[in-house]
Design an enzyme around this catalytic site. Structure first.
Site, PDB file in Angstrom:
ATOM      1  N   PHE A  13       0.960  -0.589   0.189  1.00 49.69           N
ATOM      2  CA  PHE A  13      -0.337   0.677   0.301  1.00 49.69           C
ATOM      3  C   PHE A  13       1.163   1.182   0.304  1.00 49.69           C
ATOM      4  O   PHE A  13       0.905   1.874   0.526  1.00 49.69           O
ATOM      5  CB  PHE A  13      -0.650  -0.171   1.230  1.00 49.69           C
ATOM      6  CG  PHE A  13      -2.239   0.864   1.056  1.00 49.69           C
ATOM      7  CD1 PHE A  13      -2.497   0.308  -0.412  1.00 49.69           C
ATOM      8  CD2 PHE A  13      -2.262   1.676   2.073  1.00 49.69           C
ATOM      9  CE1 PHE A  13      -4.429   1.562  -0.511  1.00 49.69           C
ATOM     10  CE2 PHE A  13      -3.984   2.376   1.623  1.00 49.69           C
ATOM     11  CZ  PHE A  13      -4.538   2.290   0.996  1.00 49.69           C
ATOM     12  N   THR A  65       2.753   4.036  -3.376  1.00 50.28           N
ATOM     13  CA  THR A  65       2.547   4.757  -3.884  1.00 50.28           C
ATOM     14  C   THR A  65       1.418   5.145  -4.702  1.00 50.28           C
ATOM     15  O   THR A  65       0.474   5.436  -4.827  1.00 50.28           O
ATOM     16  CB  THR A  65       3.437   5.793  -4.465  1.00 50.28           C
ATOM     17  OG1 THR A  65       4.747   5.971  -3.879  1.00 50.28           O
ATOM     18  CG2 THR A  65       4.012   6.662  -5.187  1.00 50.28           C
ATOM     19  N   LYS A 100       7.814  -4.208 -13.569  1.00 48.09           N
ATOM     20  CA  LYS A 100       7.970  -4.359 -14.888  1.00 48.09           C
ATOM     21  C   LYS A 100       9.972  -4.878 -14.676  1.00 48.09           C
ATOM     22  O   LYS A 100      10.160  -5.688 -15.085  1.00 48.09           O
ATOM     23  CB  LYS A 100       9.054  -2.696 -15.576  1.00 48.09           C
ATOM     24  CG  LYS A 100      10.028  -1.800 -14.321  1.00 48.09           C
ATOM     25  CD  LYS A 100       9.337  -0.720 -14.362  1.00 48.09           C
ATOM     26  CE  LYS A 100      10.023   0.210 -13.055  1.00 48.09           C
ATOM     27  NZ  LYS A 100       8.899   1.167 -12.735  1.00 48.09           N
ATOM     28  N   GLY A 139       4.103   3.940 -17.023  1.00 44.82           N
ATOM     29  CA  GLY A 139       2.651   3.999 -16.591  1.00 44.82           C
ATOM     30  C   GLY A 139       1.426   4.261 -16.991  1.00 44.82           C
ATOM     31  O   GLY A 139       0.913   3.683 -17.731  1.00 44.82           O
ATOM     32  N   ILE A 167       0.582   5.653 -19.805  1.00 45.93           N
ATOM     33  CA  ILE A 167       0.535   5.402 -20.914  1.00 45.93           C
ATOM     34  C   ILE A 167       0.170   3.722 -21.321  1.00 45.93           C
ATOM     35  O   ILE A 167       0.806   3.565 -21.443  1.00 45.93           O
ATOM     36  CB  ILE A 167       1.644   5.889 -21.974  1.00 45.93           C
ATOM     37  CG1 ILE A 167       2.335   7.085 -21.232  1.00 45.93           C
ATOM     38  CG2 ILE A 167       1.304   5.986 -23.500  1.00 45.93           C
ATOM     39  CD1 ILE A 167       3.628   7.826 -22.401  1.00 45.93           C
ATOM     40  N   GLY A 203      12.589  13.776  -5.516  1.00 45.92           N
ATOM     41  CA  GLY A 203      11.561  12.020  -5.574  1.00 45.92           C
ATOM     42  C   GLY A 203      11.534  11.722  -6.676  1.00 45.92           C
ATOM     43  O   GLY A 203      10.990  10.435  -6.585  1.00 45.92           O
ATOM     44  N   LYS A 210      12.160  -2.341 -20.169  1.00 48.88           N
ATOM     45  CA  LYS A 210      10.195  -2.284 -20.602  1.00 48.88           C
ATOM     46  C   LYS A 210      10.791  -2.319 -22.058  1.00 48.88           C
ATOM     47  O   LYS A 210      10.171  -2.655 -22.512  1.00 48.88           O
ATOM     48  CB  LYS A 210       9.985  -0.363 -19.836  1.00 48.88           C
ATOM     49  CG  LYS A 210       9.873  -0.338 -18.920  1.00 48.88           C
ATOM     50  CD  LYS A 210      10.097   1.089 -18.431  1.00 48.88           C
ATOM     51  CE  LYS A 210      10.191   1.868 -17.174  1.00 48.88           C
ATOM     52  NZ  LYS A 210       9.959   3.155 -16.711  1.00 48.88           N
ATOM     53  N   GLY A 258       3.839   8.205 -11.440  1.00 48.54           N
ATOM     54  CA  GLY A 258       3.280   9.113 -10.453  1.00 48.54           C
ATOM     55  C   GLY A 258       1.659   8.036 -10.152  1.00 48.54           C
ATOM     56  O   GLY A 258       1.522   6.975 -10.361  1.00 48.54           O
TER      57      GLY A 258
HETATM   58  N1  LIG Z   1       5.577   4.807  -8.659  1.00 43.80           N
HETATM   59  C1  LIG Z   1       5.749   5.098 -10.077  1.00 43.80           C
HETATM   60  O1  LIG Z   1       5.402   5.733 -10.238  1.00 43.80           O
HETATM   61  C2  LIG Z   1       5.488   3.854 -11.193  1.00 43.80           C
HETATM   62  C3  LIG Z   1       4.748   3.900 -12.008  1.00 43.80           C
HETATM   63  C4  LIG Z   1       5.109   2.730 -12.640  1.00 43.80           C
HETATM   64  C5  LIG Z   1       5.206   1.523 -12.295  1.00 43.80           C
HETATM   65  N2  LIG Z   1       5.290   1.184 -11.059  1.00 43.80           N
HETATM   66  C6  LIG Z   1       5.532  -0.056  -9.999  1.00 43.80           C
HETATM   67  O2  LIG Z   1       4.937   0.175  -8.890  1.00 43.80           O
HETATM   68  C7  LIG Z   1       5.533  -0.710  -7.794  1.00 43.80           C
HETATM   69  C8  LIG Z   1       4.640   0.380  -7.316  1.00 43.80           C
HETATM   70  O3  LIG Z   1       5.152   0.675  -7.069  1.00 43.80           O
HETATM   71  P1  LIG Z   1       5.172   1.957  -6.036  1.00 43.80           P
HETATM   72  O4  LIG Z   1       6.407   3.299  -6.670  1.00 43.80           O
HETATM   73  O5  LIG Z   1       3.760   2.543  -5.785  1.00 43.80           O
HETATM   74  O6  LIG Z   1       6.554   1.193  -4.759  1.00 43.80           O
HETATM   75  P2  LIG Z   1       6.272   2.268  -2.849  1.00 43.80           P
HETATM   76  O7  LIG Z   1       5.867   3.381  -2.249  1.00 43.80           O
HETATM   77  O8  LIG Z   1       7.569   1.739  -2.899  1.00 43.80           O
HETATM   78  O9  LIG Z   1       5.541   1.159  -2.515  1.00 43.80           O
HETATM   79  C9  LIG Z   1       5.602  -0.503  -2.122  1.00 43.80           C
HETATM   80  C10 LIG Z   1       4.734  -0.696  -0.852  1.00 43.80           C
HETATM   81  O10 LIG Z   1       4.683  -2.062  -1.064  1.00 43.80           O
HETATM   82  C11 LIG Z   1       4.720  -2.355   0.498  1.00 43.80           C
HETATM   83  N3  LIG Z   1       6.225  -3.891   1.109  1.00 43.80           N
HETATM   84  C12 LIG Z   1       6.800  -3.808   0.984  1.00 43.80           C
HETATM   85  N4  LIG Z   1       7.890  -5.095   1.055  1.00 43.80           N
HETATM   86  C13 LIG Z   1       6.342  -5.389   1.496  1.00 43.80           C
HETATM   87  C14 LIG Z   1       5.965  -7.775   1.212  1.00 43.80           C
HETATM   88  N5  LIG Z   1       6.252  -8.647   2.005  1.00 43.80           N
HETATM   89  N6  LIG Z   1       4.591  -7.037   2.283  1.00 43.80           N
HETATM   90  C15 LIG Z   1       3.226  -5.745   2.039  1.00 43.80           C
HETATM   91  N7  LIG Z   1       4.196  -4.877   1.568  1.00 43.80           N
HETATM   92  C16 LIG Z   1       5.212  -4.397   0.731  1.00 43.80           C
HETATM   93  C17 LIG Z   1       6.145  -1.230   1.481  1.00 43.80           C
HETATM   94  O11 LIG Z   1       5.895  -1.003   2.616  1.00 43.80           O
HETATM   95  P3  LIG Z   1       6.418   0.496   3.785  1.00 43.80           P
HETATM   96  O12 LIG Z   1       5.860   1.434   3.391  1.00 43.80           O
HETATM   97  O13 LIG Z   1       5.822  -0.415   4.517  1.00 43.80           O
HETATM   98  O14 LIG Z   1       7.646   0.122   3.166  1.00 43.80           O
HETATM   99  C18 LIG Z   1       5.014   0.200   0.304  1.00 43.80           C
HETATM  100  O15 LIG Z   1       4.167   0.589   1.155  1.00 43.80           O
HETATM  101  C19 LIG Z   1       6.603  -1.366  -8.306  1.00 43.80           C
HETATM  102  O16 LIG Z   1       6.687  -2.849  -9.020  1.00 43.80           O
HETATM  103  C20 LIG Z   1       7.552  -0.693  -9.331  1.00 43.80           C
HETATM  104  O17 LIG Z   1       8.047  -0.034  -9.693  1.00 43.80           O
HETATM  105  C21 LIG Z   1       5.512   2.364  -9.799  1.00 43.80           C
END
Ligand SMILES: NC(=O)c1ccc[n+]([C@@H]2O[C@H](COP(=O)([O-])OP(=O)(O)OC[C@H]3O[C@@H](n4cnc5c(N)ncnc54)[C@H](OP(=O)(O)O)[C@@H]3O)[C@@H](O)[C@H]2O)c1
Length: 426
Positions: free
Chosen positions: A10, A12, A104, A133, A135, A186, A204, A301
């Site tokens: 849970f 970003t 990815k 993301g 698109i 960030g 990608k 985002g």
């Molecule tokens: N952010 C973007 O804009 C974006 C864009 C495209 C794709 N993605 C992909 O989307 C995915 C998520 O990215 P995000 O940016 O949302 O990452 P994030 O903000 O780091 O969120 C990941 C979450 O997973 C939790 N977590 C870690 N280990 C865990 C476990 N074993 N069990 C349950 N929860 C766990 C973390 O908890 P804690 O906070 O408690 O450590 C964190 O809140 C990734 O694969 C990323 O490559 C992200």
């Protein structure tokens, strides 16, 4: 009947999912034909109490709470990286749950294994958010462009490096200044390797190769050069010559096979990709039907990425409602054949440091002539008295010639090759 979903993680992106499900509830329910409920959210034990104070969701800490729950239809993995995401997705698929992910890294390295597990268990595995993301490029390639034959894909698919390159080009910042600001805002992680060295973009390219060309290349087969060594002098020379430098992922099919690369590229200022700035992404497609088309938008985002995740949920929800048997996200598959480097041609930019004395350009031209490479333009870009910076733009040459000429230059002790980049355009 309610469509029950569970989120793994849970952070970003995941927090954007309930936002969209609430704000766009009516449209989503009409599309699926039922309402969507977030039944459970898997979080770390260490974060549960904090999250429970902030949000009104059913937080659980054991994956069994999700995969053993027969009421849950779709599992949304948004933890990221390889483990435990891979184990959790595998367990969910094997329990007969459909899976949506934005991961990815995992799909580029273990995607085929997970796709096979999904097929064996007759469930769907969708991952629109994993490339660019917000698109909707993967579903566009799989659905709308399935009538077209694609010959080339160029992508600005890493927002961090594109933000940095934009600042280096527009503001004249150094690589170090651009990285520092990207980290402060960030956009860049404390270890920026995956973004600045082209690894994230290469992941990608692996996924795009499957959707656009039906070929399954390995991430190690994507040639990678990042942006660390781009100097203000390179940026300045590019501007003078009518180009901007950007980190571009490219995949092209030539007669002998497929070639995929991530590298800095000189893009002519009039090219559509040249106007893709800051953290925005774009995928530029060349094909025999449409010709040229570009898909542009935010590559990351919370809301953009969650929008793609929710689109996958809706697609699975619809398929469940009308009882369509599960099928792979990408159905285009053929033998993977890599191109012969002799067939991959491009113009190149070379920046060199040479002794500041007469005869050096002649000596250089002999080396290039020996490799049958001809110059389109040659410039001297400054001197410190003892060494001069020389810039060469070549006519088209092959990958093989590039390696040969690089080796020859490196064998001349008084010459130093500072950089060599692809130049886009005929
Ligand atoms: N952010 C973007 O804009 C974006 C864009 C495209 C794709 N993605 C992909 O989307 C995915 C998520 O990215 P995000 O940016 O949302 O990452 P994030 O903000 O780091 O969120 C990941 C979450 O997973 C939790 N977590 C870690 N280990 C865990 C476990 N074993 N069990 C349950 N929860 C766990 C973390 O908890 P804690 O906070 O408690 O450590 C964190 O809140 C990734 O694969 C990323 O490559 C992200």
């Amino acid at each position: 009947m309610t469509l029950n979903i569970a989120l793994l993680g849970f952070g970003t992106v995941a927090q954007g999912v309930p936002f969209l499900l609430n704000e766009n509830k009516e449209k989503i329910e009409q599309a699926i034909g039922t309402n969507v409920e977030i039944s459970k959210i898997l979080v770390l034990e260490s974060s549960k109490e904090r999250l429970e104070k902030q949000f009104d969701h059913n937080f659980v800490t054991k994956i069994e709470d999700v995969v053993d729950d027969t009421e849950i239809d779709i599992v949304i993995e948004l933890i990221g990286r390889i483990e435990p995401a891979k184990t959790y997705i595998t367990k969910a698929l094997k329990s007969g749950k459909h899976v949506v992910t934005a991961n990815k890294d995992l799909l580029a390295t273990h995607g085929q294994e997970l796709i096979s597990i999904a097929q064996a268990n007759n469930v769907s595995l969708y991952y629109e958010a994993a490339v660019a993301g917000g698109i909707p490029i993967l579903r566009t390639l799989a659905n709308s462009l399935n009538s077209d034959k694609i010959t080339k894909v160029l992508g600005i698919v890493n927002g961090t490096s594109n933000f940095m390159m934009t600042k280096m080009v527009d503001e004249g910042w150094s690589y170090e200044e651009a990285l520092k600001t990207a980290q402060e805002l960030g956009f860049a992680e404390s270890d920026p390797t995956n973004d600045v060295d082209g690894i994230d973009a290469a992941y990608k390219m692996v996924i795009l190769s499957q959707f656009a060309f039906g070929m399954n290349i390995n991430v190690d087969q994507v040639s990678k050069t990042g942006i660390r060594n781009i100097s203000p002098e390179d940026v300045e020379m590019a501007a003078k010559l009518g180009y901007v430098i950007k980190l571009v992922g490219s995949i092209e099919e030539v007669e002998s096979g497929l070639f995929a690369q991530v590298s800095p590229v000189f893009i002519p200022k009039g090219h559509a990709l040249a106007s893709v700035n800051n953290e925005m992404n774009a995928v530029y497609v060349e094909s025999i039907g449409i010709g040229e088309s570009m898909y542009y938008g935010p590559g990351a985002g919370q809301r953009p990425t969650a929008t793609s995740v929710v689109a996958d949920i809706i697609n699975i929800g619809k398929e469940i409602q009308v009882e369509i048997p599960a099928h792979p996200f990408n159905q285009f598959k053929r033998e993977t054949v890599l191109a012969n480097p002799d067939d991959i041609k491009s113009k190149y930019y070379f920046a060199l440091e040479v002794p500041d004395k007469n005869g050096q350009i002649l000596k250089l031209s002999e080396i290039y002539n020996d490799t049958e490479i001809s110059f389109a333009q040659v410039f001297q870009q400054g001197s410190n008295g003892s060494t001069a910076r020389v810039v060469i733009i070549t006519h088209e040459m092959t990958q093989k010639q590039l390696h040969e000429v690089t080796e020859k230059i490196e064998n001349v002790p008084e010459f130093k090759l500072l950089n060599s980049f692809k130049v886009l355009g005929a």
